[in-house]
Design an enzyme around this catalytic site. Structure first.
Site, mmCIF file in Angstrom:
data_model
loop_
_atom_site.group_PDB
_atom_site.id
_atom_site.type_symbol
_atom_site.label_atom_id
_atom_site.label_comp_id
_atom_site.label_asym_id
_atom_site.label_seq_id
_atom_site.Cartn_x
_atom_site.Cartn_y
_atom_site.Cartn_z
ATOM 1 N N ASP A 228 5.485 -0.547 2.876
ATOM 2 C CA ASP A 228 4.282 0.223 2.424
ATOM 3 C C ASP A 228 4.372 1.514 3.101
ATOM 4 O O ASP A 228 5.070 1.806 4.014
ATOM 5 C CB ASP A 228 2.915 -0.762 2.967
ATOM 6 C CG ASP A 228 1.649 -0.025 2.016
ATOM 7 O OD1 ASP A 228 1.926 1.045 1.466
ATOM 8 O OD2 ASP A 228 0.816 -0.510 1.923
HETATM 9 C C1 BGC Z 1 -0.888 1.590 0.041
HETATM 10 C C2 BGC Z 1 -0.117 1.172 -1.114
HETATM 11 C C3 BGC Z 1 0.342 2.406 -1.560
HETATM 12 C C4 BGC Z 1 0.999 3.292 -0.878
HETATM 13 C C5 BGC Z 1 1.483 4.731 -1.487
HETATM 14 C C6 BGC Z 1 -0.442 2.651 0.843
HETATM 15 O O1 BGC Z 1 -1.300 3.150 1.764
HETATM 16 O O2 BGC Z 1 -1.396 0.326 0.844
HETATM 17 O O3 BGC Z 1 -0.790 0.233 -1.706
HETATM 18 O O4 BGC Z 1 1.049 2.034 -2.873
HETATM 19 O O5 BGC Z 1 0.176 3.868 0.076
HETATM 20 O O6 BGC Z 1 0.321 5.340 -1.806
#
Ligand code: BGC
Length: 755
Positions: A228
């Site tokens: 993530d």
């Molecule tokens: C989120 C993800 C997301 C990623 C990119 C993160 O903060 O938890 O779900 O895909 O950011 O934006």
């Protein structure tokens, strides 16, 4: 040697290390000299959030269709429809130049307070897994990758970057991993995104057991694990733990760390090569797809409307819906003019167009006069004049429609909801309008359950319209006017109050930990076990027609590995065409470990014309009957009777059939010197040797407890849950051999029967 291996051989150590981290917020590193291209990823999950500036994370994205969010999608219970949506998402991704869409999210809704619940499917792992798999198959079928997220136990936003989810092994397997397992095995996502949080004290980004042992080795996941955004704390530990691609980049320091770790031996070059292979396989796979440069915005908007229409759940209706030929309808609520259709955070889509609910209603209502009153303010403050105006409008009309949405800032990534309530203003509005207008219909826009109980009796109908996507305004109008017969069913329980919810005393945790104390009893599994009444149960949803079930069938006996098929006839007994979601739950009548009262193991959605009957067949496999045994570290079935429950919801069970399972498993004998008498007796090998001994011990204890007036103890009840060796201790004077030796001898005999 395949091409990927050849490339890996040609890459320098520095190039390999560089490939393991993004080149920007949304792209991977290319290696020009070897023809390795860059790959573009974008959020997800219910639309394409393509941000053209690759160094910007939160900037406005290019227009794309905003489909309903996951809580609405799962309420459709329509796997084929989700696949269709997946195909549309892929077309948009291709048109925008996106190779991998970051979604879907398969985390379990452990508590209705979860800030990102709108992005997740269900409190039930089977339903979550099936929905995620369908979406993935749709997207990937068109050559666009997905990222199944957030793996795993990311069930809250509070301290999501650091908190440790403390989850026992069985709960992890049966509830939190299960949806991921289904989606990985069925749909083979190109990528899996690890969660920010820790699991049992270890960051998911470094968790070898969940990333390598379970995901890659046990489930056979061949894609890459992506972090993530910002989830990696220690690049070396993460790489050794199975995390392939770190995002976002660039971060030269990390590249250096990997290079040095290989040189010092902290990372084995084989491990790095394997990571690079996984990344390159996906990068080149993405290259194979060539899409159109545009997509049909109008057609996708229509699809979004159809999906929202199928996901809307009719929670209550005493006949006021569908709307009849009224001359005047009061349309009350800020959300009637400013649609509430998605949540806050990384999933926020810039829609191609946007339905205004009241305008869409007017289009369908023809001559009917619609009078609008705002009813409540945009922000959560109190403005009595808005209520007074709404009361005036309601008084002058034949029906009042109240479009109520949670304040936009309440449901978002990054923080949880503080409560389950509508705003105090909205509740006061309902009460005030109900006083002058009995024909009151509430349309709810929220991404997860809200408390309905304080005002439910003031309404004649309630429509749960979720975060309904950009075409939701039209979908709500379709349902209100009866152009669409509602067929959505809840994928999450609506509790009576927050204090009733399963995680209530274990949420959101403190001192860096959140203890999943309710174990496997999440959602309906909890309410049923504790016999806690709920407002609207899991699987519930009304229709404008009625359905009758008949001729249920299931085999009387079956062997677990063969599985079995349940069938039932469903008849539309009303005057309107409509779809019914048939649900199959399984209940283990007797089990060595505690199990839920029922668990969803199959479902089917069937469309029926008035008077029409169709036979629905639902297959159940080995896993439908198995539980995860923490002692054997595997899925286990036990001989015996199971109830197969066929229902229209988790609480509206139409038929209970009994079937007898023969287990094909031959589990190893796990008895040891600490095993209790009950455990000895439960194992056929143990029982064979311990039964006579037990009778003897019982008799000796009976004499001890009952002679001379006794001490008021029932011998058998007391000793059955004591370790065999402890029981012997109390009567050791009667045995010439040391009691430890007697137990050791019995153990040897029991284990000998294993051979
Ligand atoms: C989120 C993800 C997301 C990623 C990119 C993160 O903060 O938890 O779900 O895909 O950011 O934006």
């Amino acid at each position: 040697m395949d091409n990927i291996d050849k490339l890996v051989n040609k890459l320098t150590l520095e190039e390999k290390a560089a490939l393991c981290i993004g080149a920007s917020a949304w792209t991977t590193v290319d290696v020009d000299r070897l023809g390795i291209p860059s790959m573009v990823v974008s959020d997800g999950p219910h639309g394409v959030r393509y941000v053209p500036d690759e160094n910007e994370i939160a900037r406005k994205s290019l227009p794309a269709t905003c489909f309903p969010t996951a809580s609405c999608l799962s309420a459709t219970w329509n796997a084929a429809l989700l696949e269709e949506m997946g195909e549309a998402l892929a077309e948009e991704a291709l048109a925008l130049g996106v190779d991998v869409l970051l979604g879907p999210g398969a985390n379990i809704k452990r508590t209705p307070l979860g800030g990102r619940n709108f992005e997740y499917f269900s409190e039930d792992p089977y339903l979550s897994g099936q929905m995620a798999a369908s979406l993935i198959m749709g997207i990937q079928g068109k050559g666009v990758g997905t990222s199944l997220k957030h793996y795993v136990a990311n069930n809250q936003e509070f301290q999501r970057f650091s908190i440790s989810a403390e989850v026992d092994e069985r709960t992890l397997r049966e509830i939190y991993l299960r949806g991921f397992e289904i989606a990985v095995k069925q749909a083979k996502p190109w990528t899996v995104m690890c969660a920010y949080n820790k699991l049992n004290g270890q960051f998911c980004s470094e968790h070898h057991e969940i990333l390598v042992d379970i995901l890659k080795n046990e489930w056979g996941f061949e894609g890459l694990v992506v972090s993530d955004w910002g989830a990696v704390r220690d690049r070396v530990k993460a790489l050794n733990g199975g995390l392939d691609l770190e995002m976002p980049g660039p971060q030269d320091r990390r590249v250096k760390q990997v290079v040095e770790a290989v040189q010092s031996g902290d990372i084995d070059i084989g491990t790095l090569d394997e990571t690079v292979r996984r990344i390159l396989r996906i990068v080149f796979k993405a290259q194979e797809t060539k899409g159109e440069l545009s997509f049909d915005e109008a057609a996708h908007h229509q699809l979004a409307r159809r999906i929202a229409g199928e996901g809307i759940v009719l929670l209550k209706n005493d006949g006021v819906l569908p709307l009849k030929d009224h001359s005047r309808i009061a349309v009350i609520g800020y959300a009637a003019k400013v649609p509430y259709y998605q949540g806050g955070g990384s999933s926020h889509i810039n829609p191609t167009m946007l339905d205004v609910p009241m305008e869409e209603l007017q289009k369908l209502a023809g001559e009917t006069e619609l009078i609008y009153a705002q009813g409540y303010p945009e922000r959560d403050v109190y403005e009595q004049p808005l209520i007074d105006e709404a009361v005036g409008a309601a008084e002058s009309a034949e029906v009042a429609l109240l479009y109520l949405a949670l304040p936009t800032s309440k449901e978002s990534e990054g923080y949880d909801r503080p409560d389950l309530e509508l705003t105090a203003h909205q509740v006061a509005l309902i009460k005030a309008v109900a006083k002058v207008q009995p024909n009151l219909v509430v349309v709810l826009n929220c991404g997860s359950a809200v408390t309905v109980q304080p005002w439910e009796a003031d309404t004649r109908a309630i429509l749960q319209a979720w975060m309904m996507g950009q075409a939701g305004g039209g979908a709500v109008a379709d349902v209100l006017m009866g152009l669409v017969n509602p067929s959505g069913k809840l994928a999450e329980t609506f509790p009576l109050k927050l204090a009733d919810t399963p995680a209530y005393i274990n949420f959101p945790g403190d001192a860096g930990e959140v203890r999943y104390g309710e174990g496997i009893f999440v959602g309906y599994r909890y309410y049923e076990k504790k016999q806690i009444p709920v407002q609207f149960p899991f699987g519930f949803g009304l229709s404008y027609t009625s359905f009758e079930y008949s001729h249920p069938q299931v085999l009387e006996h079956f062997e677990d590995i063969d599985g079995l098929t349940v069938s039932v006839d469903v008849t539309n007994t009303g005057n309107t065409a409509g779809s019914e979601v048939v649900q199959v739950y399984v209940h283990d009548i007797e089990s060595s470990l505690t199990r839920p009262e029922k668990e969803l193991k199959g479902f089917a959605k069937v469309m029926l014309e008035p008077g029409e009957t169709k036979t629905v067949s639902i297959p159940l496999d080995f896993r439908a009957f198995a539980f995860y045994h923490p002692r054997y570290h595997t899925w286990v079935t036990e001989d015996g009777d199971f109830e197969v429950l066929i229902g229209a919801s988790s609480q509206d069970i139409r038929y209970k059939l009994t079937t007898t399972l023969s287990s094909s498993l031959r589990l190893p004998c796990m008895l040891d010197k600490e095993s209790t008498i009950r455990e000895w007796l439960a194992d056929p090998r143990g029982a064979a040797v311990v039964k006579p001994v037990f009778e003897d011990l019982k008799a000796r204890f009976a004499v001890m407890f009952e002679d001379d007036g006794g001490i008021g103890v029932d011998a058998e009840t007391m000793i059955i849950d004591m370790p065999l060796v402890s029981v012997f201790m109390f009567v050791r004077q009667f045995f010439p051999t040391p009691v430890e030796d007697i137990v050791a001898d019995l153990l040897e005999k029991a284990h000998a029967r294993d051979k």
